[in-house]
Design an enzyme around this catalytic site. Sequence first.
Site: not given
Length: 370
Positions: A14, A108-109
């Site tokens: 993350d 983003d993860e």
Amino acid sequence: MVGESAVRKVIHVDMDAFFASVEQRDDPSLRGKPVAVGHGATRGVVAAASYEARTYGVKSALPSVTALRRCPDLIFVPPRFEVYRAVSQQIHSIFADYTDLIQPLSLDEAYLDVTADRRCLKTAWLTAKEIRARILTETGLTASAGISYNKFLAKLASDHRKPNGQFAVTPDMGAAWVETLPVSRFHGVGPVTAEKMKRLGIESGGDLRSKSLAFLQQHFGSSADWYFAIARGEDERPVNPNRVRKSSGSETTFRQDLVASDEIEAGVVRMVEEVWSWCEKRQAFGRTATVKVKYADFQQITRRRSRPSAITSFVELREAALDLIRSVLPTAKPIRLVGVTVSTFEDASSAPAGHLFEQDAQHTYDPAAA
């Protein structure tokens, strides 16, 4: 006791305050300052907040006016989604050096199954450490990681040492660790469910584990099996690189509340253009069109229509969306926000799971939080 050979090794990576961190990386004058990605007008919402802004209670989906009230020195930066996408591609290229089993959750993860240990790093801990180091070297950004034997625990763990840290939950500690956590942190337990659980005397993982499956089925229906399993640190879901995206949507908050039908329809058409651009690029076409309306008093309604075949042209989607919005027009009550979503994809296999906050997530503003 699960045999060592059967233990899955999952990493949840993350990025730390991704959008805001990209802006601080690219503009040194923003470093160390409270930054919010968003348009900054009193009508907008925060798409992302730097850690400096978070100390004031500024967070994603917070109305801009509330964010500025909490942090008068907050600096708003317009979003640059093309940059965030490019950086996300860099990060996912790094992931691909370690495994083919990558399940993106957003830009983003992502989950990574590194059981096969492609780089011969011996442990998932060292694999996560190397991935984070490469992300920092190649993008200038920090990431946090959670390592465990299933997705549920890996995602919980990635938040445990944020920012720029990592945490592992091993098979011999998983169930006991879950018991110590508040249920509000659990995936699948939203604010409404957490409040319901609290009324039933369930505030921690230990409280949840103490309840029988029959009790959970009585109060939570089809979700009971999931709650029963995660209270014991159990999650059999595989890391699925082919997880399909179920919808694509876009919404906008008008700078002023609108009552004029032509202005409202124009806003809907702009959202259609954004959604269709995504559908055309991914060659993913859905059968269901939905229009969302939020009034000035924050009442929210949706209008939805499904077709027997997929919507395969911009004109079809525009006409479907306009038909739906016209079902609530003319309006005497001013409209604050409109959104358009396409779902029930005919070719869902071509639709990636990742999404942008402002374009895909449909957020409801709670006036009590203002």
